[in-house]
Design an enzyme around this catalytic site. Structure first.
Site, PDB file in Angstrom:
ATOM      1  N   LYS A  22      50.800  65.632  18.262  1.00 49.43           N
ATOM      2  CA  LYS A  22      50.576  66.408  19.487  1.00 49.43           C
ATOM      3  C   LYS A  22      49.993  67.771  19.152  1.00 49.43           C
ATOM      4  CE  LYS A  22      53.522  65.519  22.578  1.00 49.43           C
ATOM      5  NZ  LYS A  22      54.826  65.375  23.246  1.00 49.43           N
ATOM      6  N   ARG A 125      57.660  71.229  23.314  1.00 48.68           N
ATOM      7  CA  ARG A 125      57.396  69.787  23.211  1.00 48.68           C
ATOM      8  C   ARG A 125      57.495  69.327  21.758  1.00 48.68           C
ATOM      9  NH1 ARG A 125      51.826  68.651  26.131  1.00 48.68           N
ATOM     10  NH2 ARG A 125      52.823  66.719  26.773  1.00 48.68           N
ATOM     11  N   GLY A 134      57.748  58.675  24.055  1.00 45.36           N
ATOM     12  CA  GLY A 134      59.005  58.792  24.780  1.00 45.36           C
ATOM     13  C   GLY A 134      60.244  58.869  23.920  1.00 45.36           C
ATOM     14  N   MET A 136      61.129  61.221  21.634  1.00 46.34           N
ATOM     15  CA  MET A 136      61.678  62.561  21.405  1.00 46.34           C
ATOM     16  C   MET A 136      61.501  63.411  22.656  1.00 46.34           C
ATOM     17  SD  MET A 136      60.709  63.149  17.416  1.00 46.34           S
ATOM     18  CE  MET A 136      58.988  62.833  17.702  1.00 46.34           C
ATOM     19  N   ARG A 370      45.638  61.631  22.116  1.00 49.20           N
ATOM     20  CA  ARG A 370      46.073  60.797  20.986  1.00 49.20           C
ATOM     21  C   ARG A 370      45.341  59.467  21.058  1.00 49.20           C
ATOM     22  NH1 ARG A 370      52.243  60.104  23.224  1.00 49.20           N
ATOM     23  NH2 ARG A 370      51.736  59.104  25.197  1.00 49.20           N
ATOM     24  N   HIS A 486      56.176  54.454  30.763  1.00 55.52           N
ATOM     25  CA  HIS A 486      56.835  54.172  29.480  1.00 55.52           C
ATOM     26  C   HIS A 486      56.824  52.679  29.167  1.00 55.52           C
ATOM     27  CE1 HIS A 486      60.495  53.153  27.119  1.00 55.52           C
ATOM     28  NE2 HIS A 486      60.052  54.141  26.380  1.00 55.52           N
ATOM     29  N   SER A 800      45.557  24.231  -6.202  1.00 55.08           N
ATOM     30  CA  SER A 800      45.945  24.985  -5.011  1.00 55.08           C
ATOM     31  C   SER A 800      47.416  25.339  -5.133  1.00 55.08           C
ATOM     32  CB  SER A 800      45.696  24.161  -3.746  1.00 55.08           C
ATOM     33  OG  SER A 800      45.928  24.945  -2.599  1.00 55.08           O
ATOM     34  N   CYS A 868      47.715  27.354  -0.516  1.00 50.81           N
ATOM     35  CA  CYS A 868      47.951  26.611   0.726  1.00 50.81           C
ATOM     36  C   CYS A 868      49.376  26.742   1.243  1.00 50.81           C
ATOM     37  CB  CYS A 868      47.595  25.135   0.535  1.00 50.81           C
ATOM     38  SG  CYS A 868      48.516  24.322  -0.776  1.00 50.81           S
ATOM     39  N   TYR A 888      40.055  30.725  -2.200  1.00 51.49           N
ATOM     40  CA  TYR A 888      40.269  30.605  -0.752  1.00 51.49           C
ATOM     41  C   TYR A 888      41.760  30.571  -0.450  1.00 51.49           C
ATOM     42  CZ  TYR A 888      41.351  25.615  -1.429  1.00 51.49           C
ATOM     43  OH  TYR A 888      41.924  24.426  -1.824  1.00 51.49           O
TER      44      TYR A 888
END
Length: 920
Positions: A22, A125, A134, A136, A370, A486, A800, A868, A888
């Site tokens: 903030k 604040r 919400g 704090m 923000r 909220h 694999s 896998c 992969y």
């Protein structure tokens, strides 16, 4: 001397850890030239200094809370914690610097703090380094008392406004700073509104506001001995309260759930800002606006404005605000100024912005900005759009979307064939259609969820203290609040379906029911909510899976351009293969054939094969079974035409396909009770008992079945190969790879190749007159296979890693037992950093994978290396595999899009030499 306080003009907005999110936004907006009320920031270092005298005790108690103790222990710990925190006071050096900066603020504002003629009011604040919506505390209108309220009335020429600000301040100060139960104030306020016959706050007459002020002061006197009239004492207590809110139960819980560790945010800053007033009159108000639609990603301002109001009124959902388009019509010049400022912030911060603003007598002020919490749909769309607009690069767009966002886009939606009729509609705050049983209290949501129930939390409006209920519920429904309330913000942040502001839903939280359209829905009843449309249904409504949106397809194409790792899918049935192909899988990395046996007629044949005692006895059953299986193989190969399909030969312990001994024994007793011949069932019982194993997961399974019964493996391969040959003759291009599971010695591979696989290839080639180019490989899932990979890799075309069984073997954990019995405790106690069956254990299992993959490539450069196990669909595991010689990963079909993105992010992060997911 350490500097603990900075003005907005002198601080560095990039240092969020010091100034909080903030504060950083206030600094940035000021330095960008936007109109911001002047103020200063008390840093997070000051917060740490505040806690320093009792830091060790606090850390010990917080550590207990992190272990998620039983409620009675948690409550006792919180009681001790708050007792310690209440004993703390502001260090002198912090307070003296705050006083100095208040004097500077007085000079800048041309008003004096506490002056009865020309008072300066401020907001106090909170602001951590990361957004904790919400969680704090904030105090507005600080500096008011019985004298300064008169000065404010004179200053503004509006006595009604002055007393409205005073009653708000008393309520907020009483609740947040003095810890008085909010209900005492809100009940009193409702009584006053009822007394004067009004519904909305702005309609309460001046005499009603003055009555509220007096009654609120009486509440404070009764509960805490009185209200501090000295503004400087108010400021000192408010700063302390904001610091204290860092250790509030809801803030601690939020940090635990969101994994906000001290290295990310280790305290809150305090922002002291000159008050600007949105409740002066109808030419004033407060609002929240997003630079793009946070639900859909559409490139237009999206938000709400509430006339004659202060900021808390919007997010609390107390009154229904006007849409930002209505604000545009009423205040076109203000809208244009707002638009330009918001879009500037978006461009500079390279992210969609969530901006709080206030209009005071026709003048616009920016109060906070923000990065916005968005739905997954909006996140993906904005990533692609902003890349095309040149705000971010394609690489930045890939990092802008987390793998979880991709999963959320695949959330279910209401099945249109269901033709269900919604009973009401609210605002679609967070996507996904979900059914659950109604609960009206967050504690009930937690308790019911612990019993395995799916619950939807239904509230008039949610508060920060409800956050634990959000996580326990599958969805959230509120009757009040907008898209910036909220409930909406938190639901979007944690990916829970939510519908808010459904005013037609009349909720009685005390009696635990709601009324909609004359129908009563009580606690425990089932409802369905649709976070895509805002619709609310009574009862369970069928849902269907979502389709990939065009923007996600485009983003995944960009991902495919950047990733090194291939992405295949794990499958059981043809339907899985179809989904995998639709989601962009480059083949099937693991086709498990066990589910193909589950049809009753096939299971009966398989049981006969297992119970047979000689090859001659088995053969007729094998002949029948392989022809049935061939059709399934053919369908999968056809769906994946041109892409590789790795077929694993039978792997699970054979006992899984047999009846339980006790069930067969019961049949013996029943036959004998009826006087019937039970010899056939007794024979079956003896055979099952003979096949029973003490530890079947380490017993007769996988390749060991192929060694003891090569004819079984021969016929399985024949089914695979005949399906391949038939498709080739039909003009298809099947690419088939056969995988031998549970190998621990190279000689097992050599044996089953010579006795089962190669003979099947020769026989099918001769029978069909085609040449089959089939790769033969193995699943590496035993520790010995990893350690002897230099021998194994010379005799296979691919390997694999079956990381599920390999993890079991390395840890000596039984997955089914471990996950149910002790892994949760190990995670709580930090013995394990993550569930090793979900995220690869880099130090143990990962070390074996790294060694085996590199060694296999060294002895056989042509060998293909895959993964896998379940880890193939886990983003953090994929980040690890990217750094190894793995070629992969293979994930479940619905995690293929996630794996494609995660593989690209791993490549981008590796090039940037960064770690972890990086939302902008």
């Amino acid at each position: 001397m350490v500097k603990y306080v900075f003005s907005f003009k002198e601080a560095d907005y990039r240092n969020k850890k010091l100034f909080g999110g903030k504060g950083a936004s206030l600094i940035q907006m000021t330095q960008l030239g936007l109109r911001v009320p002047p103020g200063f920031i008390i840093t997070t270092e000051a917060c740490k200094k505040f806690y320093e005298p009792r830091r060790l005790e606090i850390a010990e108690l917080e550590a207990i809370l992190l272990k998620n103790p039983p409620p009675e222990v948690r409550d006792e710990v919180l009681k001790k914690l708050h007792g310690i925190i209440d004993s703390l006071d502001l260090p002198d050096e912090i307070w003296s610097q705050a006083v100095e900066y208040m004097k500077r603020l007085e000079a800048e504002a041309g008003r004096r703090f506490g002056d009865p003629e020309n008072p300066l009011l401020v907001s106090v604040r909170s602001g951590a380094a990361v957004s904790m919506p919400g969680m704090m505390d904030t105090v507005l209108n600080l500096g008011l008392n019985d004298e300064t309220v008169k000065g404010l009335a004179k200053q503004t020429g509006n006595e009604w406004f002055a007393y409205d600000a005073y009653r708000r301040f008393l309520q907020m100060f009483g609740k947040i700073v003095l810890g008085i139960e909010e209900k005492l104030f809100s009940t009193t306020w409702e009584e006053i509104k009822k007394k004067y016959g009004v519904k909305d706050d702005p309609d309460v007459p001046l005499e009603g506001l003055k009555e509220a002020v007096e009654r609120f002061k009486e509440i404070i006197k009764k509960e805490r001995g009185g209200f501090p009239l000295d503004p400087w004492e108010q400021l000192r207590l408010a700063i302390k309260a904001v610091f204290r809110s860092w250790m509030s139960p809801r803030a601690i819980f939020y940090r635990i759930i969101e994994k906000i560790t001290p290295d990310i945010a280790d305290c809150t800053a305090v922002n002291v800002v000159t008050m600007v007033f949105g409740n002066v009159g109808w030419d004033s108000g407060t609002g929240v606006v997003f630079s793009r639609d946070v639900a859909t990603g559409e490139n237009k301002l999206y938000g709400e404005f509430l006339p004659v109001a202060q900021g808390e009124d919007v997010v609390a959902g107390i009154r229904t605000p006007m849409d930002i388009e209505e604000f545009r019509k009423r205040f076109p010049h203000l809208y244009e100024e707002l638009y330009q400022g918001v879009k500037l912030l978006e461009k500079v911060n390279k992210d969609v912005q969530d901006v709080e603003f206030t209009v005071e007598r026709g003048k616009l002020f920016f109060l906070q900005a923000r990065n916005a919490k968005m739905t997954a749909l909006a996140r993906v769309k904005t990533a692609v759009d902003m890349a095309k607009e040149g705000i971010i690069t394609k690489e930045e767009a890939l990092l802008y979307v987390s793998p979880d966002h991709v999963l959320q886009l695949l959330y279910p939606r209401i099945d249109p064939k269901a033709k269900a009729k919604p009973e009401a509609q609210g605002l679609p705050a967070s996507p996904g259609a979900v059914s659950g049983q109604v609960v009206f209290h967050p504690d009930d949501a937690v308790r019911w969820a612990a019993q395995g129930k799916r619950v939807i939390l239904v509230r008039v409006e949610t508060k920060p203290d409800d956050v634990h209920g959000f996580y326990a519920a599958v969805g959230v429904l509120t009757s009040r609040g907008g898209m910036t309330s909220h409930a909406a913000v938190v639901a979007r942040a944690i990916g829970k379906p939510a519908v808010v502001g459904a005013e037609a839903v009349e909720i009685d939280e005390e009696e635990k029911y709601f009324n909609v359209g004359g129908q009563l829905v009580r606690e425990g009843d089932w409802i369905t909510i649709d976070g895509h449309t805002g619709n609310i249904y009574i009862g369970v409504v069928p849902t269907i899976e979502a389709e990939l949106i065009p923007e996600l397809e485009e983003l995944l194409k960009w991902a495919d351009e950047h990733r090194r790792l291939g992405v295949r899918a794990n499958a059981d049935l043809p339907e899985d293969a179809a989904i995998a192909r639709k989601f962009g899988a480059q083949g099937i990395g693991l086709l498990r054939i066990e589910r193909m046996f589950r049809k009753p007629e096939r299971l009966e044949l398989l049981r006969s094969i297992i119970l047979a005692e000689t090859p001659e006895e088995r053969r007729p059953y094998l002949e029948k079974l392989y022809k049935m299986l061939k059709a399934d193989f053919k369908e999968v190969f056809k769906i994946m035409d041109g892409l590789p399909v790795v077929v694993r030969l039978i792997d699970p312990p054979l006992h899984e396909f047999l009846p339980k001994p006790e069930e067969v024994l019961e049949q013996v007793y029943q036959k004998k009770m009826r006087g019937e011949d039970a010899s056939d069932v007794e024979k079956l019982y003896r055979r099952i008992k003979a096949l029973q194993e003490a530890n079947p997961m380490l017993g007769h399974r996988g390749v060991r079945v192929g060694v003891t019964h090569p004819d079984f493996y021969y016929y399985l391969n024949k089914a695979i190969l005949e399906a391949t040959a038939e498709l080739k003759k039909e003009g298809y291009n099947p690419v088939v790879e056969i995988m031998i599971p549970q190998v621990s010695d190279v000689r097992e591979i050599i044996y089953v190749k010579e006795k089962a696989i190669l003979p099947a290839i020769r026989d099918v080639e001769n029978s069909f007159g085609v040449k089959l180019d089939v790769k033969i490989g193995t699943m590496v899932e035993t520790v010995r296979a990893c350690l002897t990979i230099d021998e194994i890799a010379k005799h296979v075309d691919f390997i694999s890693f079956g990381t599920n069984d390999l993890t079991q073997a390395v840890f000596s954990f039984s997955r089914d037992d471990a996950e149910n019995k002790f892994i949760p405790q190990y995670l709580d106690l930090k013995i394990l950093d993550a569930n090793p069956f979900e995220t690869i254990d880099v130090k143990g299992v990962g070390k074996l994978v790294d060694y085996a993959a590199a060694t296999a490539k060294q002895v056989n450069p042509a060998v293909e290396v895959g993964v896998c196990g379940e880890h193939g669909g886990d983003p953090r595991s994929i980040q690890f595999f990217h750094k190894t010689k793995v070629d992969y990963v293979s994930a479940s079909p619905f995690r293929v899009p996630l794996a494609r993105l995660a593989a690209a992010q791993a490549a981008v992060l590796n090039r940037q030499n960064k770690h972890g997911w990086l939302p902008f």
